[in-house]
Design a protein around this motif. Sequence first.
Motif, PDB file in Angstrom:
ATOM      1  N   ASP A 144       0.976  -1.148  -0.016  1.00  8.06           N
ATOM      2  CA  ASP A 144      -0.142  -0.148   0.016  1.00  8.06           C
ATOM      3  C   ASP A 144       1.136   1.134  -0.070  1.00  8.06           C
ATOM      4  N   TYR A 145       1.887   1.201   0.804  1.00  7.34           N
ATOM      5  CA  TYR A 145       2.779   2.263   0.765  1.00  7.34           C
ATOM      6  C   TYR A 145       3.260   2.590  -0.676  1.00  7.34           C
ATOM      7  N   CYS A 146       3.898   1.596  -1.128  1.00 10.88           N
ATOM      8  CA  CYS A 146       4.451   1.789  -2.615  1.00 10.88           C
ATOM      9  C   CYS A 146       3.351   2.188  -3.467  1.00 10.88           C
ATOM     10  N   ALA A 147       2.360   1.732  -3.666  1.00  3.69           N
ATOM     11  CA  ALA A 147       1.151   1.968  -4.350  1.00  3.69           C
ATOM     12  C   ALA A 147       0.741   3.671  -4.287  1.00  3.69           C
ATOM     13  N   THR A 148       1.116   4.075  -2.988  1.00  3.97           N
ATOM     14  CA  THR A 148       0.524   5.448  -2.725  1.00  3.97           C
ATOM     15  C   THR A 148       1.634   6.403  -2.800  1.00  3.97           C
ATOM     16  N   PHE A 149       2.447   6.440  -2.165  1.00  3.94           N
ATOM     17  CA  PHE A 149       3.865   7.315  -1.906  1.00  3.94           C
ATOM     18  C   PHE A 149       4.684   6.855  -2.836  1.00  3.94           C
ATOM     19  N   GLY A 150       4.760   5.779  -3.555  1.00  2.00           N
ATOM     20  CA  GLY A 150       5.922   5.355  -4.153  1.00  2.00           C
ATOM     21  C   GLY A 150       5.511   5.297  -5.634  1.00  2.00           C
ATOM     22  N   ASP A 152       5.045   7.329  -8.230  1.00  2.00           N
ATOM     23  CA  ASP A 152       5.802   8.042  -9.124  1.00  2.00           C
ATOM     24  C   ASP A 152       7.474   7.795  -8.974  1.00  2.00           C
ATOM     25  N   VAL A 153       7.735   6.506  -8.190  1.00  2.00           N
ATOM     26  CA  VAL A 153       9.160   6.356  -8.124  1.00  2.00           C
ATOM     27  C   VAL A 153       9.518   5.199  -8.866  1.00  2.00           C
ATOM     28  N   PRO A 154      10.153   5.023  -9.992  1.00  2.00           N
ATOM     29  CA  PRO A 154      10.248   3.619 -10.845  1.00  2.00           C
ATOM     30  C   PRO A 154      10.912   2.676  -9.972  1.00  2.00           C
ATOM     31  N   GLU A 155      11.853   2.926  -9.204  1.00  2.00           N
ATOM     32  CA  GLU A 155      12.543   1.854  -8.597  1.00  2.00           C
ATOM     33  C   GLU A 155      11.656   1.271  -7.545  1.00  2.00           C
ATOM     34  N   VAL A 156      10.834   2.074  -6.884  1.00  2.00           N
ATOM     35  CA  VAL A 156      10.043   1.563  -5.994  1.00  2.00           C
ATOM     36  C   VAL A 156       8.887   0.725  -6.557  1.00  2.00           C
ATOM     37  N   VAL A 157       8.295   1.076  -7.365  1.00  2.00           N
ATOM     38  CA  VAL A 157       7.333   0.340  -8.186  1.00  2.00           C
ATOM     39  C   VAL A 157       7.921  -1.059  -8.639  1.00  2.00           C
ATOM     40  N   THR A 158       9.159  -1.035  -9.082  1.00  2.00           N
ATOM     41  CA  THR A 158       9.710  -2.332  -9.576  1.00  2.00           C
ATOM     42  C   THR A 158       9.782  -3.208  -8.405  1.00  2.00           C
ATOM     43  N   LEU A 159      10.291  -2.593  -7.199  1.00  2.00           N
ATOM     44  CA  LEU A 159      10.597  -3.241  -6.035  1.00  2.00           C
ATOM     45  C   LEU A 159       9.065  -4.112  -5.707  1.00  2.00           C
ATOM     46  N   ALA A 160       8.173  -3.098  -5.731  1.00  2.00           N
ATOM     47  CA  ALA A 160       6.896  -3.474  -5.267  1.00  2.00           C
ATOM     48  C   ALA A 160       6.330  -4.750  -6.084  1.00  2.00           C
ATOM     49  N   GLU A 161       6.416  -4.468  -7.339  1.00  2.00           N
ATOM     50  CA  GLU A 161       5.953  -5.479  -8.470  1.00  2.00           C
ATOM     51  C   GLU A 161       6.797  -6.964  -7.928  1.00  2.00           C
ATOM     52  N   THR A 162       8.190  -6.962  -7.883  1.00  2.00           N
ATOM     53  CA  THR A 162       8.759  -7.960  -7.609  1.00  2.00           C
ATOM     54  C   THR A 162       8.214  -8.811  -6.426  1.00  2.00           C
ATOM     55  N   ILE A 163       8.311  -8.129  -5.178  1.00  2.00           N
ATOM     56  CA  ILE A 163       7.855  -8.673  -3.978  1.00  2.00           C
ATOM     57  C   ILE A 163       6.446  -9.259  -4.170  1.00  2.00           C
ATOM     58  N   SER A 164       5.396  -8.527  -5.003  1.00  2.00           N
ATOM     59  CA  SER A 164       4.250  -9.228  -5.094  1.00  2.00           C
ATOM     60  C   SER A 164       4.277 -10.282  -5.861  1.00  2.00           C
TER      61      SER A 164
END
Length: 233
Positions: A144-150, A152-164
């Motif tokens: 949820d944190y990555c989807a809201t605050f992150g 617009d940060v490509p690296e955070v989006v990639t991290l969240a997708e990988t963890i998911s």
Amino acid sequence: METRRATAIDMSTAYKAVARAALPHARLAVDPFHTAQLGNKAVSDVRRRVSHQLRHRRRRATDPEYTIKDLLLWGPGTLSDRGRRCILQTLTILEDLDGDTAHALRTAWNAKNLLLELLALSPARTGLATTRTDIDRHLTRFLDYCATFGKDVPEVVTLAETISDWRNEIATALLLGISNAAAEAVNRVTKLVYRTAFGLRNVPNQQRRASYAGSRSTRPDWLPAATAHPNFG
């Protein structure tokens, strides 16, 4: 599920495919070290990118974000109050220079800390069994944190997708408290043996050396301490 019915692997689709083919009935678990390493990599990637965007040059030791590059990789449970204050003060300085730079770095740092808090639930760390409910709660908080605050940060989006994508394997590792640390240790010892050989002239003997060094911790003592020669005691 017993730990003997699960196997720990690196976060690699190739390893996952091999493990599925070789152990079709085993549960797969991702080594927590590599999961934490992924979070630290995201923080370092964001720091390098925003530093270059801000100054249009390579980073220097005097840059504020470079002075905290090591502190950013510490876990929330091991970072001292002084280190945390140093990070927050540096982020404040970056906000005066460029708000987007500070936001990206702060978001990546917070996301990494949430990921490490998830990994800290492992019984290998706490000595206590965890539940799938606790894991799901921490994982949802991270995503949820990555989807809201992150977002617009490509690296955070990639991290969240990988963890998911690996959420089931990560949960298995945390539930059972297993990792492939033992295999990594044997692999490291084997590489050291090969490096100190200064060339291989007899491959079978070199393989025996590596096998002997890698199995040292699991072998019984062939010479009891009470009967050891005094010159070698």
